[in-house]
Design a protein around this motif. Structure first.
Motif, PDB file in Angstrom:
ATOM      1  N   ASP A  79      55.345  37.024  58.141  1.00 43.66           N
ATOM      2  CA  ASP A  79      56.144  37.577  57.055  1.00 43.66           C
ATOM      3  C   ASP A  79      55.436  38.774  56.420  1.00 43.66           C
ATOM      4  OD1 ASP A  79      58.115  35.708  57.441  1.00 43.66           O
ATOM      5  OD2 ASP A  79      57.410  34.357  55.858  1.00 43.66           O
ATOM      6  N   GLN A  80      54.114  38.689  56.321  1.00 40.66           N
ATOM      7  CA  GLN A  80      53.361  39.805  55.749  1.00 40.66           C
ATOM      8  C   GLN A  80      53.430  41.036  56.659  1.00 40.66           C
ATOM      9  OE1 GLN A  80      49.472  38.941  54.020  1.00 40.66           O
ATOM     10  NE2 GLN A  80      49.988  36.761  53.907  1.00 40.66           N
ATOM     11  N   PHE A 126      49.686  42.048  50.429  1.00 41.21           N
ATOM     12  CA  PHE A 126      51.042  42.007  49.876  1.00 41.21           C
ATOM     13  C   PHE A 126      51.603  40.583  49.855  1.00 41.21           C
ATOM     14  CE2 PHE A 126      50.859  46.275  52.055  1.00 41.21           C
ATOM     15  CZ  PHE A 126      50.662  47.008  50.892  1.00 41.21           C
ATOM     16  N   LYS A 127      50.749  39.589  49.672  1.00 43.68           N
ATOM     17  CA  LYS A 127      51.194  38.204  49.768  1.00 43.68           C
ATOM     18  C   LYS A 127      52.122  37.801  48.618  1.00 43.68           C
ATOM     19  CE  LYS A 127      47.130  36.154  47.503  1.00 43.68           C
ATOM     20  NZ  LYS A 127      46.002  35.195  47.673  1.00 43.68           N
ATOM     21  N   ASN A 128      52.035  38.466  47.469  1.00 45.25           N
ATOM     22  CA  ASN A 128      52.937  38.129  46.371  1.00 45.25           C
ATOM     23  C   ASN A 128      54.366  38.564  46.658  1.00 45.25           C
ATOM     24  OD1 ASN A 128      51.263  36.963  44.041  1.00 45.25           O
ATOM     25  ND2 ASN A 128      50.080  38.770  44.601  1.00 45.25           N
ATOM     26  N   HIS A 129      54.520  39.599  47.447  1.00 43.68           N
ATOM     27  CA  HIS A 129      55.846  40.021  47.877  1.00 43.68           C
ATOM     28  C   HIS A 129      56.317  39.252  49.107  1.00 43.68           C
ATOM     29  CE1 HIS A 129      55.412  43.654  45.312  1.00 43.68           C
ATOM     30  NE2 HIS A 129      56.728  43.709  45.398  1.00 43.68           N
ATOM     31  N   GLU A 131      50.523  45.050  43.888  1.00 37.52           N
ATOM     32  CA  GLU A 131      50.869  45.384  45.267  1.00 37.52           C
ATOM     33  C   GLU A 131      51.739  46.636  45.330  1.00 37.52           C
ATOM     34  OE1 GLU A 131      50.686  40.698  46.688  1.00 37.52           O
ATOM     35  OE2 GLU A 131      52.583  41.780  46.787  1.00 37.52           O
ATOM     36  N   GLN A 132      52.672  46.746  44.380  1.00 34.51           N
ATOM     37  CA  GLN A 132      53.505  47.945  44.335  1.00 34.51           C
ATOM     38  C   GLN A 132      52.664  49.167  43.994  1.00 34.51           C
ATOM     39  OE1 GLN A 132      56.877  48.054  45.204  1.00 34.51           O
ATOM     40  NE2 GLN A 132      56.380  50.246  45.212  1.00 34.51           N
ATOM     41  N   ALA A 133      51.633  48.973  43.172  1.00 32.03           N
ATOM     42  CA  ALA A 133      50.744  50.085  42.828  1.00 32.03           C
ATOM     43  C   ALA A 133      50.009  50.602  44.058  1.00 32.03           C
ATOM     44  CB  ALA A 133      49.756  49.647  41.751  1.00 32.03           C
ATOM     45  N   VAL A 134      49.640  49.692  44.951  1.00 33.35           N
ATOM     46  CA  VAL A 134      48.990  50.107  46.210  1.00 33.35           C
ATOM     47  C   VAL A 134      49.942  50.960  47.039  1.00 33.35           C
ATOM     48  CG1 VAL A 134      48.080  49.272  48.417  1.00 33.35           C
ATOM     49  CG2 VAL A 134      47.392  48.163  46.282  1.00 33.35           C
ATOM     50  N   ILE A 135      51.167  50.480  47.204  1.00 35.24           N
ATOM     51  CA  ILE A 135      52.165  51.223  47.976  1.00 35.24           C
ATOM     52  C   ILE A 135      52.404  52.600  47.370  1.00 35.24           C
ATOM     53  CG2 ILE A 135      54.579  51.252  48.721  1.00 35.24           C
ATOM     54  CD1 ILE A 135      54.413  48.123  48.709  1.00 35.24           C
TER      55      ILE A 135
END
Length: 305
Positions: A59-60, A49-52, A291-295
């Motif tokens: 932070d991650q 999730f490094k882009n978020h 990343e949102q798709a993973v969540i």
């Protein structure tokens, strides 16, 4: 309703919505007001999730907790600076997150094979086990991944089995006093790897006969080598201590391949599994959308109750 009261209620409602919107966009990213509640302990890894969240590991971890993930795994933890290990352990504790596996350093998956029965290989493995104990203390870990290495083609398979069992018994002696567990991972990466199937790993664990030597059942790898996932997990269940995830083909998040993860997770939940399920896979799409798709995929397959 009187006009004055109507206006007051309208203003208060608008203010509340504005405040909620502001809280949901702290640090320039959308953050849910309350973390999602998953039924199982799914464990992301650094970089997922490094882009978020940015590049900083702390932070991650914070972002993972904000999304509702209650566990974390890090294959490369043994190679990280001691100060960072300590800080990561503190952050996990602050969020009440469970630390998943890291890999016991023995030189690589194919290196220093325990099947050969060579003292120098066993010594390297045992040194890795001793160092892993200290790392585990810093990050409050319980499970460490062990890959025995490659086949020793010049030896009969039964002799290789005995060599691996004897080496792992010595590793278990190091972990047992600390309540730590090495989890053996059968892999599909190469036909030259010694450990490839769940029944073989089950036999090795029975031979070692220690609470500190169990199975890491990686669903992605074992779908490739043997399939029949729920049946084979049932056969070996009493030795399974840790599970990892990845869809096939592609080794990306659930819903991107052929595995019916909702059914698999439902079965695992019904078995009363309270351990960690490591998200050892890539993202099928790039950047924030990926990343949102993973969540979203985990929310979907976790909705089995």
């Amino acid at each position: 309703m009187k006009r004055r009261n109507f206006i007051q209620k309208t203003v208060l409602s608008a203010s509340a919505l504005t405040m909620g919107s502001a809280l949901a966009n702290i640090n320039g990213r959308s953050t849910p007001l309350a973390p999602h509640k998953f039924n199982l302990k799914y464990a992301p890894h650094l970089g997922m999730f490094k882009n978020h969240a940015g590049d900083d590991p702390i932070d991650q971890l914070n972002f993972m907790a904000e999304q509702g993930f209650s566990a974390f795994e890090d294959n490369g933890m043994m190679g990280r600076d001691v100060a960072l290990q300590t800080k990561m352990g503190e952050t996990l504790a602050k969020h009440g997150m469970t630390m998943g596996v890291f890999v016991v350093d023995k030189g690589g998956n194919m290196a220093n094979t325990l099947a050969a029965g060579k003292k120098e290989h066993v010594d390297i493995f045992l040194d890795g086990c001793r160092r892993a104990v200290e790392v585990a203390k810093r990050v409050n870990a319980k499970w460490m991944t062990v890959v025995p290495g490659g086949y020793e083609r010049r030896l009969p398979v039964g002799v290789q089995d005995a060599n691996v069992i004897e080496a792992l018994k010595r590793g278990a002696e190091i972990f047992e006093p600390h309540g730590l567990v090495m989890v053996l991972e059968p892999l599909s990466d190469s036909p030259d790897l010694y450990l490839q199937n769940s029944d073989q790993t089950y036999m090795i664990c029975k031979g070692v006969d220690s609470p500190s030597c169990k199975i890491l059942y990686d669903i992605y790898h074992l779908q490739k080598t043997e399939g029949h996932l729920i049946h084979n997990m049932g056969l070996t269940w009493d030795e399974i201590a840790y599970i990892q995830i990845g869809d096939n083909p592609g080794r990306k998040e659930p819903t991107t391949g052929e595995i019916n993860y909702k059914n698999v997770f439902k079965w695992i939940h019904e078995k009363g599994f309270d351990g960690v399920l490591g998200m050892e896979h890539g993202n099928s799409k790039p950047e924030k959308a990926g990343e949102q798709a993973v969540i979203d995929s985990y929310k979907k397959v976790d909705d089995f109750l």
